[in-house]
Write an enzyme that holds these catalytic residues in place. Structure first.
Site, PDB file in Angstrom:
ATOM      1  N   HIS A   1       3.870  -1.813  -9.159  1.00 33.08           N
ATOM      2  CA  HIS A   1       2.584  -2.500  -9.282  1.00 33.08           C
ATOM      3  C   HIS A   1       2.280  -2.785 -10.758  1.00 33.08           C
ATOM      4  O   HIS A   1       1.195  -2.522 -11.246  1.00 33.08           O
ATOM      5  CB  HIS A   1       1.464  -1.649  -8.674  1.00 33.08           C
ATOM      6  CG  HIS A   1       1.616  -1.412  -7.208  1.00 33.08           C
ATOM      7  ND1 HIS A   1       0.910  -0.449  -6.526  1.00 33.08           N
ATOM      8  CD2 HIS A   1       2.395  -2.023  -6.278  1.00 33.08           C
ATOM      9  CE1 HIS A   1       1.246  -0.462  -5.246  1.00 33.08           C
ATOM     10  NE2 HIS A   1       2.153  -1.409  -5.067  1.00 33.08           N
TER      11      HIS A   1
ATOM     12  N   HIS B   1      -2.320  -1.567  -3.165  1.00 32.51           N
ATOM     13  CA  HIS B   1      -0.968  -2.076  -3.311  1.00 32.51           C
ATOM     14  C   HIS B   1      -1.126  -3.563  -3.613  1.00 32.51           C
ATOM     15  O   HIS B   1      -1.690  -4.299  -2.802  1.00 32.51           O
ATOM     16  CB  HIS B   1      -0.169  -1.833  -2.040  1.00 32.51           C
ATOM     17  CG  HIS B   1       0.008  -0.377  -1.734  1.00 32.51           C
ATOM     18  ND1 HIS B   1       1.245   0.212  -1.586  1.00 32.51           N
ATOM     19  CD2 HIS B   1      -0.898   0.618  -1.575  1.00 32.51           C
ATOM     20  CE1 HIS B   1       1.087   1.500  -1.342  1.00 32.51           C
ATOM     21  NE2 HIS B   1      -0.215   1.763  -1.338  1.00 32.51           N
TER      22      HIS B   1
END
Length: 565
Positions: free
Chosen positions: A498, A542
């Site tokens: 990420h 996410h």
């Protein structure tokens, strides 16, 4: 190119660049947009098997295969830093978790850059336009586990998101156990408040994964896509971008060049074009157009560690499936026929929860943070850690024992990491990756939150209702002291892929701002960046959804600026 051209060297920024292209071409039928993709088309339908979303990252044709530098606080391990390759970018290899984060993440984004376009109300409107949300639950499943309200979701976008049609038999009981252990249920983690235990909203529907490619299906009028065309550098006239070079070819733009190569590669293109830290570019003999020290700085990421326990016989149905190649092969044939069967069930629905640490504000590491960061972490919707259930860990641990497939896996994340890493040049060759240095666990606050997050997850793992069905421990800390918990993180930490912040968005005059709130590279004409590198917060989710909405926001601003609506 008549109106606007968008060459994006999107090696791994697939979702944002596709969202930009989709937004622009839907606004004007006369606009001509060029999308340059470093990888292939990713057209193979078999890449969309829902239950195999956990395996596509192992396909070397779809993954740049990046690694971090040896991490000082992770026993000098090089951590996997996978990035998607091909049209759709990392949406083609991610794990299908579709979470939008906290409304306060976006309020903080808007406050940081001084632009209301990034406030939650505006961001949620774009999220809804991107998705078609399928809220149906399997027959017989109680709505207490998932009760999303229509006002929080879209019904006409091209991204297909929602719940799996069939759940593994131990998922509802697992959610009940979390509730019994004092972890409240949340009926919809994508409402803007993710706090609580939820059922995962997937970027998939009817057993088929939904990726960024869906935004360009059918191919919009006015869009030209060129694959196998990695961008090496910009073509500049002074401080005006007029095109890019890719594999020795020149592609010219009459209006805009928008880079969307992701947090690890957009800085590379900029630096090989003379835009970045002067000291780095001079070290490798690259011409310096403008000294921009912030390019490649500010890298942030999420990370996780696993807890894995073997369960009593019959507790799950995973072992008979994952332990039988013939069963998996037959299931794949069934999926190819009609999208149903075990590959649309196993590892397709999970428990996922975001939580606050009750004692965080009292710890010394929290008190040492800047006042603004303390205030942000105290916001109602901002979590401090995350737990995910039903992760298929056996695909990720080399030599996983075949007689232990009847297991339960909990992944634990710590959020809002304060460490700031960097990506830096290591060659004058534009095809050589940058050096990736995230500095995991280097900040005292990060170490404290990691320890307390793992301790909170272990509170559930030791809860009587869960622990009574465990027959062994496959991986867990050896004890519950701070030292044992931190050592376990150091041994097992993985990146969530990420990555954010390496071309950070900010206000005029800020030393760490590479782009302004209109995505324009400060000091340059006709040059913008639209990928996760610009995001000035580390969203509590996410981040594939954030990548999509970043591209959609850039497109919306361009449409308004050029009067295309």
């Amino acid at each position: 190119m008549k109106d606007a051209a968008k060459p994006g060297g999107n090696k791994c920024g697939g979702a944002p660049v596709v969202a930009v292209a989709a937004g622009l071409t839907s606004a004007s039928k006369t606009l001509r947009v060029l999308l340059l993709e470093a990888g292939g088309t990713n057209e193979d339908r078999d890449l969309r098997v829902d239950g195999q979303r956990w395996l596509t990252f192992q396909n070397k044709d779809l993954n740049w295969g990046y690694k971090t530098t040896p991490q000082e606080h992770c026993q000098d391990r090089e951590v996997d830093y996978s990035r998607g390759k091909g049209l759709g970018g990392s949406s083609a290899i991610n794990f299908g978790v579709y979470s939008v984060g906290a409304s306060d993440d976006y309020e903080e984004w808007a406050r940081t850059v001084g632009d209301d376009a990034f406030r939650w109300k505006e961001i949620q409107r774009r999220f809804k336009a991107l998705e078609t949300f399928h809220s149906n639950l399997p027959e017989g499943v109680d709505s207490k586990y998932a009760a999303p309200k229509p006002e929080h979701h879209g019904d006409s976008g091209k991204l297909q998101v929602g719940y799996a049609k069939e759940w593994e038999k131990d998922l509802p009981p697992m959610l009940d156990l979390f509730q019994d252990a004092g972890f409240p249920l949340n009926p919809d983690h994508n409402s803007g408040n993710p706090i609580g235990m939820s059922v995962l909203i997937n970027s998939s529907h009817n057993g088929r994964r939904s990726t960024a490619n869906d935004l360009l299906t059918p191919t919009p009028e006015g869009l030209t896509i060129v694959t196998s065309a990695p961008v090496q550098r910009l073509i500049l006239e002074g401080t005006k971008a007029i095109g890019v070079e890719a594999n020795g070819k020149r592609y010219l733009a009459s209006k805009e060049v928008i880079l969307s190569a992701g947090s690890l590669d957009t800085p590379k293109i900029l630096m090989h074009s003379g835009i970045g830290p002067k000291v780095q570019m001079e070290k490798f003999g690259l011409p310096v157009v403008k000294d921009v020290p912030a390019v490649g700085q500010g890298l942030r990421d999420h990370m996780f560690c696993p807890l894995v326990y073997t369960r009593k016989e019959g507790d799950t149905a995973r072992a008979p499936f994952y332990g039988d190649k013939a069963a998996m092969d037959a299931a794949l044939e069934q999926w190819k026929k009609d999208g149903t069967g075990p590959w649309s069930k196993f590892a397709c629905e999970m428990g996922i929860g975001w939580f606050k640490l009750d004692n965080l504000a009292s710890c010394e590491e929290f008190k040492a943070l800047p006042a603004e960061e303390q205030a942000f972490l105290a916001k109602e919707t901002v979590p401090h850690y995350e737990v995910l259930t039903h992760f298929p860990i056996h695909w990720f641990i080399p030599g996983f024992p075949e007689d232990s497939l009847n297991y339960s896996c909990l992944l634990v994340w710590y959020l809002n990491a304060q460490a700031r890493g960097e990506v830096t040049l290591q060659s004058a060759d534009p095809d050589t990756p940058l050096r990736h240095e995230p500095r995991f666990l280097s900040d005292p606050f990060d170490r404290r939150v990691a320890i307390e997050s793992l301790r909170a997850a272990l509170r559930f793992a030791k809860h009587e209702g869960y622990a009574k069905d465990n027959t062994g421990t496959l991986t867990a800390p050896k004890g519950d002291s701070d030292e044992d918990l931190l050592a376990y993180w150091e041994q097992t930490l993985s990146s969530s892929w990420h990555m954010t912040g390496t071309t950070k968005m900010g206000r005029a005059g800020e030393a760490d701002a590479v782009v302004d709130s209109d995505f324009r590279v400060v000091g340059f004409e006709n040059l913008r960046v639209a990928d996760m590198g610009v995001v000035p917060v580390l969203p509590s989710c996410h981040v594939q959804a954030v990548a999509y909405v970043t591209g959609a926001t850039c497109a919306e601003k361009l449409v308004a600026e050029y009067g295309l609506a």
